[in-house]
Design a protein around this motif. Sequence first.
Motif, PDB file in Angstrom:
ATOM      1  N   ASN A  89       0.651 -10.693  -7.401  1.00  0.00           N
ATOM      2  CA  ASN A  89       0.733 -11.396  -8.679  1.00  0.00           C
ATOM      3  C   ASN A  89      -0.424 -11.054  -9.605  1.00  0.00           C
ATOM      4  O   ASN A  89      -0.628 -11.719 -10.615  1.00  0.00           O
ATOM      5  N   GLY A  90      -1.178 -10.021  -9.239  1.00  0.00           N
ATOM      6  CA  GLY A  90      -2.290  -9.607 -10.075  1.00  0.00           C
ATOM      7  C   GLY A  90      -3.166  -8.588  -9.373  1.00  0.00           C
ATOM      8  O   GLY A  90      -2.921  -8.205  -8.221  1.00  0.00           O
ATOM      9  N   THR A  91      -4.208  -8.161 -10.073  1.00  0.00           N
ATOM     10  CA  THR A  91      -5.134  -7.166  -9.527  1.00  0.00           C
ATOM     11  C   THR A  91      -5.820  -7.680  -8.266  1.00  0.00           C
ATOM     12  O   THR A  91      -6.041  -6.924  -7.313  1.00  0.00           O
ATOM     13  N   ALA A  92      -6.165  -8.966  -8.251  1.00  0.00           N
ATOM     14  CA  ALA A  92      -6.820  -9.540  -7.069  1.00  0.00           C
ATOM     15  C   ALA A  92      -5.927  -9.409  -5.844  1.00  0.00           C
ATOM     16  O   ALA A  92      -6.380  -9.002  -4.768  1.00  0.00           O
ATOM     17  N   ASP A  93      -4.651  -9.743  -5.993  1.00  0.00           N
ATOM     18  CA  ASP A  93      -3.710  -9.597  -4.879  1.00  0.00           C
ATOM     19  C   ASP A  93      -3.606  -8.138  -4.446  1.00  0.00           C
ATOM     20  O   ASP A  93      -3.537  -7.832  -3.248  1.00  0.00           O
ATOM     21  N   ALA A  94      -3.562  -7.229  -5.418  1.00  0.00           N
ATOM     22  CA  ALA A  94      -3.457  -5.804  -5.101  1.00  0.00           C
ATOM     23  C   ALA A  94      -4.612  -5.367  -4.205  1.00  0.00           C
ATOM     24  O   ALA A  94      -4.414  -4.683  -3.188  1.00  0.00           O
ATOM     25  N   LEU A  95      -5.820  -5.762  -4.563  1.00  0.00           N
ATOM     26  CA  LEU A  95      -6.998  -5.386  -3.779  1.00  0.00           C
ATOM     27  C   LEU A  95      -6.963  -6.024  -2.392  1.00  0.00           C
ATOM     28  O   LEU A  95      -7.287  -5.377  -1.387  1.00  0.00           O
ATOM     29  N   ILE A  96      -6.563  -7.276  -2.318  1.00  0.00           N
ATOM     30  CA  ILE A  96      -6.461  -7.962  -1.027  1.00  0.00           C
ATOM     31  C   ILE A  96      -5.415  -7.287  -0.147  1.00  0.00           C
ATOM     32  O   ILE A  96      -5.630  -7.064   1.050  1.00  0.00           O
ATOM     33  N   ASN A  97      -4.281  -6.929  -0.735  1.00  0.00           N
ATOM     34  CA  ASN A  97      -3.191  -6.324   0.031  1.00  0.00           C
ATOM     35  C   ASN A  97      -3.576  -4.980   0.642  1.00  0.00           C
ATOM     36  O   ASN A  97      -2.994  -4.565   1.654  1.00  0.00           O
ATOM     37  N   PHE A  98      -4.559  -4.305   0.035  1.00  0.00           N
ATOM     38  CA  PHE A  98      -4.999  -3.009   0.555  1.00  0.00           C
ATOM     39  C   PHE A  98      -6.359  -3.091   1.248  1.00  0.00           C
ATOM     40  O   PHE A  98      -7.016  -2.071   1.460  1.00  0.00           O
ATOM     41  N   GLY A  99      -6.781  -4.303   1.604  1.00  0.00           N
ATOM     42  CA  GLY A  99      -8.017  -4.474   2.356  1.00  0.00           C
ATOM     43  C   GLY A  99      -9.273  -4.206   1.564  1.00  0.00           C
ATOM     44  O   GLY A  99     -10.330  -3.937   2.134  1.00  0.00           O
ATOM     45  N   MET A 100      -9.178  -4.313   0.237  1.00  0.00           N
ATOM     46  CA  MET A 100     -10.302  -3.965  -0.637  1.00  0.00           C
ATOM     47  C   MET A 100     -10.829  -5.168  -1.421  1.00  0.00           C
ATOM     48  O   MET A 100     -11.675  -5.001  -2.306  1.00  0.00           O
ATOM     49  N   GLY A 101     -10.335  -6.359  -1.111  1.00  0.00           N
ATOM     50  CA  GLY A 101     -10.736  -7.514  -1.901  1.00  0.00           C
ATOM     51  C   GLY A 101     -10.647  -8.810  -1.136  1.00  0.00           C
ATOM     52  O   GLY A 101     -10.157  -8.860  -0.001  1.00  0.00           O
ATOM     53  N   GLU A 102     -11.127  -9.857  -1.776  1.00  0.00           N
ATOM     54  CA  GLU A 102     -11.100 -11.201  -1.206  1.00  0.00           C
ATOM     55  C   GLU A 102     -10.686 -12.193  -2.287  1.00  0.00           C
ATOM     56  O   GLU A 102     -10.888 -11.958  -3.482  1.00  0.00           O
TER      57      GLU A 102
END
Length: 312
Positions: A162-175
Amino acid sequence: MKLLASLLLIFAGGAYAAERPMQLESVGLENISDMFMPPVSPAVSLLIKAEPVQPEERYFNAYILKAVDYLYSKYGLRGYDINSILTHDIKYHTYGVIPARHAPLTMCVAAQMEVILTAYEIYSRATGDYSVYAYLPKSSFEGLSVTDIKGHIWVNPKFNANGTADALINFGMGERRTFENLKPGDFVNINRTTKTGHAVTFIAYINSTGKVLPKYDPASVVGFKYFSSQGLLAAGKGGFDYRYAVFSVFGCPEMPYKRDCNVIYSADQKMLNTGTMTSPKFWTHVAPKIDADTAADTVLNPDFFDGITTDD
C-alpha cells in the motif's frame, strides 16, 4: 639414568628440600615434566559486551535525506506527468542503466524510487560498499510483477503493498514505523478525502502555521512536510518539490507554503502507509513469491495519483 640423577641433584634444594626424598628408580620423564610445569591458574572467563546498534547505523535515513537534497537542487520543479518515470537515466552500478521515460518529467511513486536509487549511489560512493546493487537485480526496478520492487512501490493491495514502506518491508529492506514515530527520511503514502493519494518522503511534523516541529507533539501536530513530485506539467509549476500535508480533521489552515489538505489520518496502514528503510547490512533477503492471487502485474492508477495538491 645419569642425566636423571644430575637433574635431581640440581633441584634437590628449595621447595623440594622439605619433601620426602624421591626414589631414583621411580623417576621418569613424566615426573620431571611435573617439576618444571608452573601451577595451573584458574580459567578466566572473558565477557565481551556487544556494542548497541545506533539508529544512524541501522537506518538509511541519512542517505535518503541526502538524496532528497540532491534531487531538489539538481532536478527540482522540472514538471509533473503521470506517464513519466525518473528525471534522468540512472546507472545501476556495473549492471546497466535504468532508463528514464519522458525525462525530466516524473510523478510521485517514481519519485520515491528515484530517491531510493539516488540514496544507493550516495551511500556507495561514501562507503565503498557497492553490494546494494547485488541485493536486487536491475530488472526489479523496471518490472511490475510481484517479484519486482517497482511493482510494490507503484502500489498494489494484492501484493500487500500500500506504499513505499510496504514495498521495502516486503523485500526485507525496511521496517514499520507508525506516524507518531516517523523520522526525517521515512516514507509515507497518503489517501485523501477526495479519493486521491500520493507517495512521499517524510521531512518533518508541522503545526497549524506550517512551522516545522522537532518531534511529534499530539497537542500541536496537524500534519507534516514532505518531498515528492506533484503539481502541474509546466516546469517551475510541478515536479520535485516540498509540500505541507494537513490532516482533514484540522481543515486547511493558512500557511505561507504550498499545502496538501484533506489528508486522511488513520492508524490503518492501508490508509496512511508509513515506515522506514534499513541500512544494507540489516537487509534480510526475504522476497515475495508468485501465487494465484499475485500473478498479474501492477497497473498504476492514474486517477488516484493525479499529482494535484491544494495550492497547485
